[in-house]
Design a protein around this motif. Structure first.
Motif, PDB file in Angstrom:
ATOM      1  N   GLY A 119      25.048  33.676  31.907  1.00 20.61           N
ATOM      2  CA  GLY A 119      23.736  34.291  31.751  1.00 20.61           C
ATOM      3  C   GLY A 119      23.127  34.022  30.394  1.00 20.61           C
ATOM      4  N   ALA A 120      23.945  34.090  29.340  1.00 18.70           N
ATOM      5  CA  ALA A 120      23.449  33.829  27.990  1.00 18.70           C
ATOM      6  C   ALA A 120      22.988  32.385  27.852  1.00 18.70           C
ATOM      7  CB  ALA A 120      24.534  34.139  26.961  1.00 18.70           C
ATOM      8  N   GLN A 123      19.633  31.796  29.195  1.00 15.71           N
ATOM      9  CA  GLN A 123      18.583  32.284  28.304  1.00 15.71           C
ATOM     10  C   GLN A 123      18.201  31.218  27.282  1.00 15.71           C
ATOM     11  OE1 GLN A 123      19.608  36.089  26.606  1.00 15.71           O
ATOM     12  NE2 GLN A 123      19.871  37.054  28.601  1.00 15.71           N
ATOM     13  N   ASP A 126      17.725  26.030  31.155  1.00 20.67           N
ATOM     14  CA  ASP A 126      18.365  25.759  32.438  1.00 20.67           C
ATOM     15  C   ASP A 126      19.481  24.724  32.319  1.00 20.67           C
ATOM     16  OD1 ASP A 126      16.756  27.559  33.697  1.00 20.67           O
ATOM     17  OD2 ASP A 126      15.371  26.075  34.543  1.00 20.67           O
ATOM     18  N   THR A 179      23.256  40.123  32.156  1.00 19.92           N
ATOM     19  CA  THR A 179      22.359  39.508  31.178  1.00 19.92           C
ATOM     20  C   THR A 179      20.899  39.554  31.616  1.00 19.92           C
ATOM     21  OG1 THR A 179      22.641  37.276  32.109  1.00 19.92           O
ATOM     22  CG2 THR A 179      24.191  37.959  30.387  1.00 19.92           C
ATOM     23  N   LEU A 180      20.656  39.951  32.872  1.00 23.94           N
ATOM     24  CA  LEU A 180      19.279  40.128  33.319  1.00 23.94           C
ATOM     25  C   LEU A 180      18.654  41.382  32.705  1.00 23.94           C
ATOM     26  CD1 LEU A 180      19.691  39.298  37.128  1.00 23.94           C
ATOM     27  CD2 LEU A 180      18.908  37.776  35.299  1.00 23.94           C
ATOM     28  N   PHE A 182      19.041  42.294  29.479  1.00 23.58           N
ATOM     29  CA  PHE A 182      18.744  42.149  28.056  1.00 23.58           C
ATOM     30  C   PHE A 182      18.599  40.668  27.712  1.00 23.58           C
ATOM     31  CE2 PHE A 182      23.329  42.355  28.673  1.00 23.58           C
ATOM     32  CZ  PHE A 182      23.770  41.218  28.017  1.00 23.58           C
ATOM     33  N   THR A 183      17.911  40.400  26.602  1.00 25.36           N
ATOM     34  CA  THR A 183      17.745  39.039  26.097  1.00 25.36           C
ATOM     35  C   THR A 183      18.336  38.964  24.700  1.00 25.36           C
ATOM     36  OG1 THR A 183      15.709  38.707  27.362  1.00 25.36           O
ATOM     37  CG2 THR A 183      16.105  37.221  25.511  1.00 25.36           C
ATOM     38  N   LEU A 184      19.277  38.050  24.513  1.00 28.52           N
ATOM     39  CA  LEU A 184      19.934  37.911  23.222  1.00 28.52           C
ATOM     40  C   LEU A 184      19.099  37.037  22.287  1.00 28.52           C
ATOM     41  CD1 LEU A 184      23.608  37.266  24.399  1.00 28.52           C
ATOM     42  CD2 LEU A 184      22.654  39.400  23.539  1.00 28.52           C
ATOM     43  N   VAL A 186      18.252  34.088  19.637  1.00 29.19           N
ATOM     44  CA  VAL A 186      18.744  32.708  19.691  1.00 29.19           C
ATOM     45  C   VAL A 186      19.994  32.524  18.834  1.00 29.19           C
ATOM     46  CG1 VAL A 186      18.192  30.324  19.113  1.00 29.19           C
ATOM     47  CG2 VAL A 186      16.469  31.759  20.218  1.00 29.19           C
ATOM     48  N   LEU A 189      22.933  34.072  20.498  1.00 27.40           N
ATOM     49  CA  LEU A 189      23.340  33.228  21.621  1.00 27.40           C
ATOM     50  C   LEU A 189      24.187  32.051  21.134  1.00 27.40           C
ATOM     51  CD1 LEU A 189      20.092  33.032  23.791  1.00 27.40           C
ATOM     52  CD2 LEU A 189      22.281  33.976  24.498  1.00 27.40           C
TER      53      LEU A 189
END
Length: 240
Positions: A119-120, A123, A126, A179-180, A182-184, A186, A189
């Motif tokens: 998931g990370a 983010q 793709d 991970t849907l 929250f957004t880490l 950059v 990540l």
């Protein structure tokens, strides 16, 4: 997208557990290929991306590289602690079911973090998500195989071994789905991917490849490993 791709890890884990019940003489080739895929992903795609995202230096060393080494060491320490437990409780006449369940539970926790890594990575992008997912799926065959084997080896029932196998298969999907929510950042990540890359390299170098060569030291296994790494090189080059 991340959850959908993580279903591949779910299926591969179940396939590994199924194979553990019906071991064939070709398992060493599958493990050799999986090790090569993991090596290629870590060295040719995962680590470069981590360095780009978290490349600032900490006492003269890029942060991503420090975490890469840290991930390798953490995976090594966990594996050694489990090995000590197995050595202490693994006598043939003194099987301890709890040891097998504990080891299998550690595999489930590891698979959960694999899902978070997928998931990370999505983010970041793709392409990164697909390559990390490929690495996870490649080694989840061994995860499923080992989860079922460890559980049953210490005297647990087949039902418990299958239950732990199913939990291990579901863990990457749950991790990716988390991970849907929250957004880490950059940099975070990149740091996590560096740490994950170190752990993944340890699994390939210390677990999967030795297991592939132990029962059948053959040139065909070496060829599969080289082919796996070469395939990732080709995919990475075409994606640029």
């Amino acid at each position: 997208m991340a959850v959908f791709v993580a279903l591949g890890a779910f299926l591969m884990t179940l396939f590994g557990g199924w194979t553990a019940q019906r071991v064939t003489d070709r398992r060493h080739l599958v493990l050799g290929l999986a090790g090569g895929l993991m090596l290629g992903v870590v060295g040719l795609d995962l680590l470069p991306e981590a360095l780009e995202a978290a490349g600032h230096e900490v006492f003269g060393v890029p942060q991503a590289l420090l975490l890469f080494v840290g991930g390798f060491l953490v995976a090594h320490m966990v594996e050694r602690l489990l090995a000590v437990g197995r050595a202490a409780h693994g006598a043939r006449d003194q099987k301890t079911p709890e040891v097998g369940l504990t080891a299998a539970a550690a595999m489930v926790g590891h698979s959960l973090m694999d899902g978070v890594a997928i998931g990370a990575a999505f983010q970041v992008g793709d392409r990164m998500g697909v390559t990390v997912a490929l690495a996870v799926i490649a080694h989840d065959f061994a995860d499923g195989f080992n989860t079922y084997t460890l559980t049953s080896l210490y005297g647990n029932t087949r039902a418990k071994a299958l239950a732990m196998l199913f939990a291990d298969a579901c863990a990457p999907v749950v991790g990716a789905a988390s991970t849907l929510l929250f957004t880490l950042p950059v940099e975070l990540l990149g740091s996590y991917l560096g740490f994950f890359g170190g752990a993944l390299l340890y699994l390939a170098a210390a677990e999967i490849l030795p297991e592939a060569h132990h029962p059948h030291p053959a040139r065909s296994t070496l060829f599969c490993t080289a082919a796996g790494a070469g395939f990732i090189w080709l995919v990475t080059g075409l994606a640029e």
